[in-house]
Design a protein around this motif. Structure first.
Motif, PDB file in Angstrom:
ATOM      1  N   ASP A  26      -1.760  14.768 -16.663  1.00 41.65           N
ATOM      2  CA  ASP A  26      -2.483  15.677 -17.556  1.00 41.65           C
ATOM      3  C   ASP A  26      -3.568  16.481 -16.847  1.00 41.65           C
ATOM      4  O   ASP A  26      -4.486  16.967 -17.480  1.00 41.65           O
ATOM      5  CB  ASP A  26      -3.067  14.920 -18.743  1.00 41.65           C
ATOM      6  N   ALA A  27      -3.438  16.671 -15.541  1.00 40.00           N
ATOM      7  CA  ALA A  27      -4.437  17.435 -14.788  1.00 40.00           C
ATOM      8  C   ALA A  27      -4.535  18.872 -15.283  1.00 40.00           C
ATOM      9  O   ALA A  27      -5.611  19.456 -15.284  1.00 40.00           O
ATOM     10  CB  ALA A  27      -4.120  17.407 -13.298  1.00 40.00           C
ATOM     11  N   GLU A  28      -3.411  19.438 -15.735  1.00 42.64           N
ATOM     12  CA  GLU A  28      -3.420  20.815 -16.233  1.00 42.64           C
ATOM     13  C   GLU A  28      -4.257  20.960 -17.502  1.00 42.64           C
ATOM     14  O   GLU A  28      -4.703  22.042 -17.837  1.00 42.64           O
ATOM     15  CB  GLU A  28      -1.989  21.286 -16.499  1.00 42.64           C
ATOM     16  N   GLU A  29      -4.481  19.836 -18.200  1.00 39.86           N
ATOM     17  CA  GLU A  29      -5.281  19.844 -19.422  1.00 39.86           C
ATOM     18  C   GLU A  29      -6.760  19.594 -19.133  1.00 39.86           C
ATOM     19  O   GLU A  29      -7.563  19.481 -20.050  1.00 39.86           O
ATOM     20  CB  GLU A  29      -4.759  18.785 -20.389  1.00 39.86           C
ATOM     21  N   GLY A  30      -7.118  19.464 -17.859  1.00 39.48           N
ATOM     22  CA  GLY A  30      -8.511  19.271 -17.479  1.00 39.48           C
ATOM     23  C   GLY A  30      -8.956  17.823 -17.413  1.00 39.48           C
ATOM     24  O   GLY A  30     -10.133  17.547 -17.255  1.00 39.48           O
TER      25      GLY A  30
END
Length: 99
Positions: A26-30
């Motif tokens: 979930d890195a793309e979600e911050g």
């Protein structure tokens, strides 16, 4: 391409060398959960860990250092569902928050 399994779990996800940089994807979600196997450090950065039906939100079979950035939560769906104590983390040694 290796696929080494580490004795570290985040909810129902077992960390491997392939997932260690972004354990929950979930890195793309911050938000990120990352694991450094050399220092046994789990880094939580604005992570929201929900553990449905598991005994642990975080588990390591060895010493585990936990580094926190931002606001992170670890929630067990029903911590009273087991007769044994339920912990956020468990394993030999102590859990610590590295600086």
């Amino acid at each position: 391409m290796a696929n080494e399994l580490f004795d570290v779990w985040v909810g129902d996800v077992r960390i491997t060398d392939l997932s260690a940089d972004d354990v929950l994807g979930d890195a793309e979600e911050g938000a990120t959960v990352a694991y450094d196997p050399d220092t046994h450090t789990l880094r939580l950065d604005n992570a929201d860990i929900e553990s449905d039906g598991e005994r642990y939100a975080l588990y390591a079979g060895h010493y585990l250092a936990i580094g926190l950035t931002g606001t992170s939560t670890a929630t067990l769906d029903d911590s009273t569902a087991t007769k044994e104590p339920t912990y956020g983390t468990e394993g030999p040694g102590a859990a610590a928050s590295p600086r």
